[in-house]
Motif scaffolding. Structure first.
Motif, PDB file in Angstrom:
ATOM      1  N   LYS A  62       0.853  -1.182   0.000  1.00  0.00           N
ATOM      2  CA  LYS A  62       0.000   0.000   0.000  1.00  0.00           C
ATOM      3  C   LYS A  62       0.894   1.238   0.000  1.00  0.00           C
ATOM      4  CE  LYS A  62      -3.472   2.325   2.793  1.00  0.00           C
ATOM      5  NZ  LYS A  62      -4.240   2.277   4.047  1.00  0.00           N
ATOM      6  N   GLY A  63       0.725   2.087  -1.002  1.00  0.00           N
ATOM      7  CA  GLY A  63       1.491   3.322  -1.064  1.00  0.00           C
ATOM      8  C   GLY A  63       0.976   4.318  -0.036  1.00  0.00           C
ATOM      9  N   SER A  64       1.879   4.936   0.694  1.00  0.00           N
ATOM     10  CA  SER A  64       1.487   5.870   1.748  1.00  0.00           C
ATOM     11  C   SER A  64       2.413   7.084   1.729  1.00  0.00           C
ATOM     12  CB  SER A  64       1.558   5.195   3.113  1.00  0.00           C
ATOM     13  OG  SER A  64       1.319   6.125   4.145  1.00  0.00           O
ATOM     14  N   HIS A  65       1.833   8.267   1.926  1.00  0.00           N
ATOM     15  CA  HIS A  65       2.644   9.483   1.991  1.00  0.00           C
ATOM     16  C   HIS A  65       3.352   9.612   3.343  1.00  0.00           C
ATOM     17  CE1 HIS A  65      -1.022  10.772   4.028  1.00  0.00           C
ATOM     18  NE2 HIS A  65      -0.290  11.720   4.585  1.00  0.00           N
ATOM     19  N   LEU A  66       2.991   8.780   4.293  1.00  0.00           N
ATOM     20  CA  LEU A  66       3.626   8.823   5.609  1.00  0.00           C
ATOM     21  C   LEU A  66       4.986   8.136   5.625  1.00  0.00           C
ATOM     22  CD1 LEU A  66       0.497   7.970   7.766  1.00  0.00           C
ATOM     23  CD2 LEU A  66       1.469  10.221   7.318  1.00  0.00           C
ATOM     24  N   ILE A  67       5.229   7.252   4.665  1.00  0.00           N
ATOM     25  CA  ILE A  67       6.500   6.533   4.573  1.00  0.00           C
ATOM     26  C   ILE A  67       7.377   7.271   3.561  1.00  0.00           C
ATOM     27  CG2 ILE A  67       7.578   4.303   4.092  1.00  0.00           C
ATOM     28  CD1 ILE A  67       5.657   4.204   6.413  1.00  0.00           C
ATOM     29  N   GLU A  68       8.552   7.706   3.985  1.00  0.00           N
ATOM     30  CA  GLU A  68       9.423   8.485   3.106  1.00  0.00           C
ATOM     31  C   GLU A  68      10.586   7.670   2.535  1.00  0.00           C
ATOM     32  OE1 GLU A  68      10.707  11.631   5.611  1.00  0.00           O
ATOM     33  OE2 GLU A  68       8.782  12.691   5.510  1.00  0.00           O
ATOM     34  N   SER A  69      10.936   6.574   3.202  1.00  0.00           N
ATOM     35  CA  SER A  69      12.112   5.812   2.815  1.00  0.00           C
ATOM     36  C   SER A  69      11.885   4.340   3.146  1.00  0.00           C
ATOM     37  CB  SER A  69      13.331   6.351   3.574  1.00  0.00           C
ATOM     38  OG  SER A  69      14.438   5.527   3.383  1.00  0.00           O
ATOM     39  N   PHE A  70      12.747   3.486   2.614  1.00  0.00           N
ATOM     40  CA  PHE A  70      12.664   2.054   2.902  1.00  0.00           C
ATOM     41  C   PHE A  70      13.437   1.663   4.155  1.00  0.00           C
ATOM     42  CE2 PHE A  70      11.732   1.914  -1.686  1.00  0.00           C
ATOM     43  CZ  PHE A  70      10.543   1.205  -1.621  1.00  0.00           C
ATOM     44  N   VAL A  71      13.833   2.629   4.966  1.00  0.00           N
ATOM     45  CA  VAL A  71      14.604   2.331   6.173  1.00  0.00           C
ATOM     46  C   VAL A  71      13.791   1.472   7.135  1.00  0.00           C
ATOM     47  CG1 VAL A  71      15.635   3.354   8.225  1.00  0.00           C
ATOM     48  CG2 VAL A  71      16.053   4.358   6.014  1.00  0.00           C
ATOM     49  N   ASP A  72      12.506   1.798   7.308  1.00  0.00           N
ATOM     50  CA  ASP A  72      11.663   1.089   8.268  1.00  0.00           C
ATOM     51  C   ASP A  72      10.921  -0.101   7.677  1.00  0.00           C
ATOM     52  OD1 ASP A  72      12.439   2.909  10.196  1.00  0.00           O
ATOM     53  OD2 ASP A  72      10.833   4.303   9.669  1.00  0.00           O
ATOM     54  N   VAL A  73      11.096  -0.374   6.385  1.00  0.00           N
ATOM     55  CA  VAL A  73      10.410  -1.499   5.743  1.00  0.00           C
ATOM     56  C   VAL A  73      11.196  -2.773   6.026  1.00  0.00           C
ATOM     57  CG1 VAL A  73       9.668  -2.451   3.527  1.00  0.00           C
ATOM     58  CG2 VAL A  73       9.465  -0.008   3.961  1.00  0.00           C
ATOM     59  N   PRO A  74      10.548  -3.830   6.561  1.00  0.00           N
ATOM     60  CA  PRO A  74      11.288  -5.062   6.866  1.00  0.00           C
ATOM     61  C   PRO A  74      11.770  -5.755   5.587  1.00  0.00           C
ATOM     62  CG  PRO A  74       8.940  -5.408   7.180  1.00  0.00           C
ATOM     63  CD  PRO A  74       9.125  -3.940   6.908  1.00  0.00           C
ATOM     64  N   GLY A  75      12.841  -6.509   5.693  1.00  0.00           N
ATOM     65  CA  GLY A  75      13.406  -7.194   4.537  1.00  0.00           C
ATOM     66  C   GLY A  75      12.707  -8.488   4.184  1.00  0.00           C
ATOM     67  N   SER A  76      11.982  -9.071   5.137  1.00  0.00           N
ATOM     68  CA  SER A  76      11.277 -10.325   4.905  1.00  0.00           C
ATOM     69  C   SER A  76       9.861 -10.192   5.453  1.00  0.00           C
ATOM     70  CB  SER A  76      12.010 -11.472   5.599  1.00  0.00           C
ATOM     71  OG  SER A  76      11.328 -12.673   5.420  1.00  0.00           O
ATOM     72  N   VAL A  77       8.871 -10.539   4.620  1.00  0.00           N
ATOM     73  CA  VAL A  77       7.465 -10.402   4.997  1.00  0.00           C
ATOM     74  C   VAL A  77       6.772 -11.734   4.752  1.00  0.00           C
ATOM     75  CG1 VAL A  77       5.320  -9.216   4.484  1.00  0.00           C
ATOM     76  CG2 VAL A  77       7.454  -7.972   4.381  1.00  0.00           C
ATOM     77  N   LYS A  78       6.047 -12.232   5.757  1.00  0.00           N
ATOM     78  CA  LYS A  78       5.298 -13.476   5.617  1.00  0.00           C
ATOM     79  C   LYS A  78       3.888 -13.278   6.154  1.00  0.00           C
ATOM     80  CE  LYS A  78       9.279 -16.506   6.026  1.00  0.00           C
ATOM     81  NZ  LYS A  78       9.910 -17.595   6.747  1.00  0.00           N
ATOM     82  N   ALA A  79       2.895 -13.745   5.410  1.00  0.00           N
ATOM     83  CA  ALA A  79       1.505 -13.687   5.864  1.00  0.00           C
ATOM     84  C   ALA A  79       1.189 -14.961   6.654  1.00  0.00           C
ATOM     85  CB  ALA A  79       0.557 -13.556   4.681  1.00  0.00           C
ATOM     86  N   GLN A  80       0.094 -14.931   7.388  1.00  0.00           N
ATOM     87  CA  GLN A  80      -0.293 -16.079   8.208  1.00  0.00           C
ATOM     88  C   GLN A  80      -0.778 -17.238   7.345  1.00  0.00           C
ATOM     89  OE1 GLN A  80      -3.331 -14.964  10.977  1.00  0.00           O
ATOM     90  NE2 GLN A  80      -1.864 -14.581  12.596  1.00  0.00           N
ATOM     91  N   HIS A  81      -0.581 -18.448   7.843  1.00  0.00           N
ATOM     92  CA  HIS A  81      -1.082 -19.644   7.177  1.00  0.00           C
ATOM     93  C   HIS A  81      -2.539 -19.867   7.562  1.00  0.00           C
ATOM     94  CE1 HIS A  81       2.958 -20.546   5.957  1.00  0.00           C
ATOM     95  NE2 HIS A  81       3.372 -20.653   7.208  1.00  0.00           N
ATOM     96  N   GLY A  82      -3.263 -20.568   6.702  1.00  0.00           N
ATOM     97  CA  GLY A  82      -4.644 -20.917   7.006  1.00  0.00           C
ATOM     98  C   GLY A  82      -4.696 -22.061   8.009  1.00  0.00           C
TER      99      GLY A  82
END
Length: 120
Positions: A62-82
């Motif tokens: 999701k694009g957001s104007h509140l995020i200015e840089s990728f500094v706070d974006v985690p390097g690995s993202v996983k969603a929950q399993h069913g």
């Protein structure tokens, strides 16, 4: 002594880091396993009968104007399993769906699939 806007710009210790390019490893959630030995619908019917496993969670950017840089974006993202079928106390014994993960990124982010060439 208080710092003014001019001092803040020339004071490198107070400036935030800026990262404009990064690699992310993204994994959606796996679906749950069905419950064994339960009578289900025919093979060509939609998979909505009793004791089926839940759907895995999705990952959204999701694009957001509140995020200015990728500094706070985690390097690995996983969603929950069913959830597995038959584990819930409900009448249908269907597995619970995994929660979706919404990752906020700076506006104007370009997403590409990484192609492995063997080179670094």
């Amino acid at each position: 002594q208080t710092l003014s806007a001019e001092d803040f710009e020339s004071f490198p210790r107070l400036q935030r880091l800026f990262v404009d390019r990064t690699w992310l490893e993204v994994k959606a959630g796996n679906g749950g396993n069905p419950a064994p030995n339960v009578a289900r619908k025919l093979a060509n019917a939609p998979q909505k009968g009793p004791a089926y496993g839940g759907h895995g969670g999705a990952v959204y950017l999701k694009g957001s104007h509140l995020i200015e840089s990728f500094v706070d974006v985690p390097g690995s993202v996983k969603a929950q399993h069913g959830g597995d079928g038959g584990t819930s106390g409900r009448e249908t014994m269907r597995g619970l769906h995994g929660r979706d993960f919404c990752l906020q990124v700076p506006l104007g982010t370009i997403v590409r699939e990484r192609v492995y060439t063997g080179e670094r």
